[in-house]
Write an enzyme that holds these catalytic residues in place. Structure first.
Site, mmCIF file in Angstrom:
data_model
loop_
_atom_site.group_PDB
_atom_site.id
_atom_site.type_symbol
_atom_site.label_atom_id
_atom_site.label_comp_id
_atom_site.label_asym_id
_atom_site.label_seq_id
_atom_site.Cartn_x
_atom_site.Cartn_y
_atom_site.Cartn_z
ATOM 1 N N ASP A 539 1.240 0.819 3.899
ATOM 2 C CA ASP A 539 1.963 2.037 3.563
ATOM 3 C C ASP A 539 1.269 1.905 2.720
ATOM 4 O OD1 ASP A 539 3.712 4.225 3.116
ATOM 5 O OD2 ASP A 539 5.338 2.414 2.750
ATOM 6 N N GLU A 542 -2.414 4.634 -0.576
ATOM 7 C CA GLU A 542 -3.554 5.911 -1.140
ATOM 8 C C GLU A 542 -4.447 5.192 -1.798
ATOM 9 O OE1 GLU A 542 -0.363 5.551 -1.031
ATOM 10 O OE2 GLU A 542 -0.353 6.568 0.732
ATOM 11 N N ASP A 615 6.769 11.117 3.328
ATOM 12 C CA ASP A 615 8.102 11.166 3.183
ATOM 13 C C ASP A 615 8.496 13.054 3.412
ATOM 14 O OD1 ASP A 615 8.024 8.586 2.786
ATOM 15 O OD2 ASP A 615 7.637 8.834 0.421
HETATM 16 C C1 NOJ Z 1 7.170 5.003 1.475
HETATM 17 C C2 NOJ Z 1 7.281 5.175 2.734
HETATM 18 O O1 NOJ Z 1 6.808 7.009 2.740
HETATM 19 C C3 NOJ Z 1 8.673 5.417 3.686
HETATM 20 O O2 NOJ Z 1 8.127 5.760 4.845
HETATM 21 C C4 NOJ Z 1 8.922 4.114 3.003
HETATM 22 O O3 NOJ Z 1 10.248 3.563 3.842
HETATM 23 C C5 NOJ Z 1 9.144 3.589 1.744
HETATM 24 N N1 NOJ Z 1 7.617 3.552 1.331
HETATM 25 C C6 NOJ Z 1 9.151 1.712 1.390
HETATM 26 O O4 NOJ Z 1 8.535 1.184 1.699
#
Ligand code: NOJ
Length: 942
Positions: A539, A542, A615
């Site tokens: 995650d 970017e 998200d």
């Molecule tokens: C951002 C991610 O997009 C999300 O899915 C994740 O739960 C959070 N980071 C925490 O790691």
């Protein structure tokens, strides 16, 4: 003034309710981005001048032997009558791909100086292709050149068995791809080609777009951020090489529809941007993103597909810098046609990148699938996932401890809902130090994984690229120069903030990093012991930098090779998940296919990771928007994609959650996920009737796993999207070109229209052709091009099966996909209007690479009026997995649309013949227990 009670309540809610809204002020608009502004402005100036004299022309060329390329120099004329030399190459590659490269001689000679003496690579970045392409591309061979004009102002070559032609015009520089005599793709048609050449740091020379060509435009309007960056937090970013953008216009005559260039929360068919913002590709952690937007998001694939009846084209802009694309749809006269009656809509695009070489690959073919194949031949097809990865993933931020994980797992079984993978988000770590566990909550992680393994379940843990300062991993990275460097001349590591607080970032552009990264995941470490069912989530790659400009790292940070983040920004995330992929391959001794989920991606990411759309929110609009986003991902060769089921932020209503599951079962990557502040919403929490409806939906997915897996096989071998846009099925029907709320599952013939409206009880499904379609549950007939009403009460999922298809599915409920391995198949044969059908089933061990040694079968089924037949590829091979399928039978065959009246049919396999009984029911007949093994050819004769 009196305020009524309910107004007061509203007022209070206004102030206390969370406001879900993107902070758009954190991100640049085109006007706030110097190079975008300059190029857009330059284009406006060029377009406004009827007597504009184009600046770029071929001054020298030669044809390489064998005729795989034309190389030479394009000269850019400056206002002071001097020129800048830009070496170019036009190259034919395999699969009807033509590539144009343009560099800058002064930069490649290394004769430029860098502001403040910074130690960075001064070449124009030329390695995006190295990362994006699967291998060194194969060269094709052009035909003998054909000079089209006696004054030799251009050269023509044909390719693709003579069907297509590449024409290079010298003055002005222009490259056209034609089908017969009709232009399909034209580069520099509008003279927006722009290579901001290197120049001294004091802006003594005008920069394109800065000097008004038109006296009505003031210099102030255009003097934009060429040597500095004036946007918010970017001010501290230096611009050591000054202005260096590249831009080019690409016209697509007669193509009204274009797709691709993710990631955007926008329509499948891309919009005209003339009156608004261009589409931006710049990987960022966009918080609470808004839909119907051209704003940049987590990933980028600079590949666009254009489609019209009889023809499809691809434009792959191989550039990993911050990139903007303007799109203009224009009605114009067809070439050679002077009658106003014959107007066509063309799409005209303008690609603008902050730096790098110009590297663009043009693909051409008759259908979208042809172009997907050409793109896949270059960047690689999606990795064949392990079968479990196509099952249901249960995630939330966070499952708190071992008891929570095992409790959720037990409840899934209690409620008889199959699932394959449970996930752990960042809270499992000791203070966000990746490769550690918070011991008080997870005292025995390996034991926990073993426990999950008993029912074939897997665990996914998150590992992000920001590494907390002050423990052995960051110490090692800093000490060995494996961290991303700051812009300071001393090569020190860049420090920024993310989940753990102060962090450094692992530089996975450095090949030496791979080796170290592998040791962290190795079998037997404290982190993961010898568990074989561990998989990884990457995650924030970017990369997300909370303290950085536009929530990412400054563009002047430096990566391996001396490359500024400015040049490689959009591919960093891919290098990170590739490194994790290699590490996980090593962990299993090269035996198993790793499963990695990534948030950030670039062209080529499909070779080693699945992606999800980040998200999203628990809102109907976000459920709806997930469909075009995932469809787009399929168009750009990344079919293994999904969206957080239920929505990440917020709390979905029970109805929304249920509908989201019913849509989510069609996402190639099917995972429920939720924010740490959202309420628990595992499938049994909603209660009846919701839990049962969700259970049925998840079981529906599991029954179709053989078809999902076969669709991945088609994606892996031919680039067919798994969630397939309507226009791939019927590209000859333009009515399908803007449909984004219904789709096919690969080539299976399953046509799905998820319900994305609150309170819906019915919907309309568009049939794109005159074939017969059957409802999936009752086999009701639907026929005729156009919209058809379909019932959609809460428990109904609108799904049709196209006549002419044969499905293989597994109907028994099991707790996980691993436990279904040797279950029998049910065949569904849906006859077409001519009484025939065909279908494919791909089967391998679902986890190892043995399929590369032919240990798999492909069953090709065909039905005619005389009977049903199966041919089995590799049936004769004595390989372990193929042999293990001897016991796997077809338990029944459902013949849909059949008028078969007989009571029995004759079955033959492996030299033996026997009878199987036939029972008829509403709209179908069933051949009961035919006793056929799946791995050998057979015949059923009516
Ligand atoms: C951002 C991610 O997009 C999300 O899915 C994740 O739960 C959070 N980071 C925490 O790691």
């Amino acid at each position: 003034m009196r305020i009524r009670a309910h107004s007061l309540l509203l007022l209070v809610l206004f102030f206390v309710a969370p406001t879900w809204q993107v902070k758009s002020e954190l991100f640049k608009t085109c006007d706030q981005s110097g190079f975008c502004h300059r190029n857009r402005h330059f284009a406006l100036q060029v377009a406004a001048q009827s007597n504009y004299i184009p600046k770029y022309a071929v001054s020298l060329f030669e044809i390489d032997e064998p005729r795989a390329a034309i190389t030479g120099v394009v000269e850019k004329s400056l206002n002071d009558a001097t020129t800048v030399r830009l070496p170019f190459r036009v190259q034919l590659l395999s699969d009807n791909n033509v590539r144009l490269l343009i560099d800058e001689e002064a930069r490649s000679n290394g004769t430029v100086t860098v502001k403040d003496g910074k130690k960075i690579n001064t070449l124009r970045y030329n390695e995006a292709a190295k990362w994006a392409f699967r291998d060194e591309p194969q060269a094709g061979i052009f035909s003998e050149p054909v000079a089209v004009a006696s004054d030799e102002k251009s050269l023509r070559f044909s390719y693709g068995d003579g069907e297509f032609t590449a024409e290079l015009q010298f003055t002005p520089f222009k490259l056209t791809i034609l089908h017969g005599d009709s232009p399909q793709i034209v580069l520099n048609d509008r003279n927006f080609l722009n290579v901001e050449h290197w120049r001294a740091q004091t802006p003594s020379e005008p920069i394109e777009g800065e000097e008004p060509l038109d006296n009505n435009v003031s210099a102030e309007e255009t003097m934009y951020d060429a040597f500095t960056d004036s946007f918010r937090d970017c001010k501290s970013d230096t611009v050591p090489l000054g202005p260096e953008s590249v831009a080019l216009d690409v016209s697509l005559p007669g193509f009204k529809h274009v797709y691709g260039i993710p990631e955007h929360a926008d329509d499948l068919s891309l919009k005209d941007t003339t009156a608004g913002e261009p589409y931006r590709m710049f990987n960022v952690d966009i918080f609470e993103y808004e839909i119907d937007s051209r704003m940049a998001m987590y990933g980028s694939v600079p590949f666009m597909m254009a489609v019209k009846p009889g023809m499809a084209a691809g434009v792959f802009w191989v550039n990993s810098a911050d990139t903007w694309v303007d799109i203009k749809k224009e009605a114009e006269m067809k070439a050679g046609d002077q009658t106003a009656f014959n107007l066509q809509v063309s799409t005209k695009t303008h690609w603008i990148s902050e730096n790098g070489v110009i590297d663009v690959v043009l693909s051409i073919g008759k259908t979208p699938t042809d172009v997907s194949k050409s793109y896949g031949a270059l960047t690689g097809f999606v990795e064949l996932p392990q079968l479990f990865a196509l099952g249901y993933h249960q995630c939330r931020w966070n499952y708190n401890d071992e008891a929570d994980v095992l409790g959720v797992s037990a409840n899934m079984d209690k409620y008889q809902i199959p699932y394959d993978i449970i996930w752990l988000d960042i809270e499992y770590t000791d203070s966000k130090k990746y490769f550690t566990w918070k011991k008080e909550l997870f005292p025995d992680p390996v034991g926990m994984m073993r426990q999950l393994d008993r029912t074939g379940r897997k665990l996914v843990t998150i590992i992000d690229p920001h590494i907390k300062v002050g423990y052995e991993v960051s110490d090692h990275l800093i000490k060995n120069n494996l961290a991303v460097q700051s812009s300071s001349a001393d090569g020190s590591a860049f420090h920024g903030h993310c989940w753990p607080g102060e962090s450094v970032w692992v530089d996975t552009l450095n090949p030496a990093t791979d080796e170290y990264w592998s040791t962290l995941f190795a079998n037997g470490t404290q982190f993961s012991g010898d568990a074989t069912n561990l998989h990884i989530w990457n995650d924030m790659n970017e990369p997300s930098v909370f303290s950085g400009p536009e929530t990412t790292s400054p563009k002047d940070t430096v990566h391996y090779g001396g490359w500024e983040a400015r040049s490689i920004h959009n591919l960093y995330g891919m290098t990170y998940h590739e490194s994790t992929f290699k590490a996980m391959q090593n962990r299993s001794g090269g035996r198993n296919r790793p499963f990695i989920l990534t948030r950030s991606y670039f062209a080529g990411s499909q070779r080693s990771a699945a992606m999800w759309t980040g998200d999203n929110m628990s809102q109907w609009e976000h459920l709806k928007a997930s469909l075009p986003m995932i469809l787009t991902s399929g168009v750009v060769g990344m079919p293994f994609s999904g969206a957080d089921v239920g929505g990440f932020f917020g709390n979905p209503s029970k109805e929304l959650l249920t509908r989201w599951y019913q849509a989510g079962i069609w996402y190639p990557f099917f995972r429920a996920h939720a924010h740490i502040d959202s309420r628990r919403r595992e499938p049994w929490i909603a209660g009846e009737p919701y839990t049962s409806i969700i259970r049925d939906a998840v079981r529906f997915r599991y029954s179709l796993l053989p078809m999902f897996y076969t669709s991945f096989y088609d994606a892996n071998t031919q680039g067919v999207p798994v969630m397939k846009p309507m226009f791939y099925e019927t590209p000859e029907n333009p009515m399908t070109y803007e449909i984004e709320d219904q789709f096919f599952l690969g080539n299976t013939g399953l046509l799905i229209k998820p319900i994305t409206e609150e309170g819906a009880t019915a919907t309309e499904i568009y049939l794109p052709d005159e074939q017969v379609y059957y409802s999936y549950d009752k086999y009701t007939v639907f026929k005729g091009e156009g919209y058809h009403k379909y019932g959609a009460l809460l428990e109904q999922i609108p799904v049709l099966l196209k006549g002419g298809s044969i499905l293989a599915r597994k109907d028994r409920y099991r707790r996980s996909s691993a436990l279904m391995r040797y279950d029998p198949y049910t065949l569904v044969v849906a006859l077409d209007t001519a009484g025939g059908a065909s279908g494919t089933l791909y089967v391998d061990d679902g986890q190892s690479y043995d399929y590369k040694q032919s240990d798999y079968i492909v069953v090709n089924f065909t039905a005619t009026e005389e009977g049903i037949q199966a041919q089995v590829e590799n049936s004769g091979l004595k390989l372990p997995f193929i042999a293990s399928l001897d016991s796997v039978k077809i338990q029944k065959i459902i013949l849909v649309g059949s008028a078969l009246a007989q009571k029995a049919v004759s079955v033959s396999q492996s030299g033996e013949t026997w009878d199987a009984s036939v029972v008829s029911a509403a709209n179908h007949v069933v051949i009961k227990s035919p006793g056929i093994s799946i791995n050998k050819p057979w015949n059923v004769t009516f």
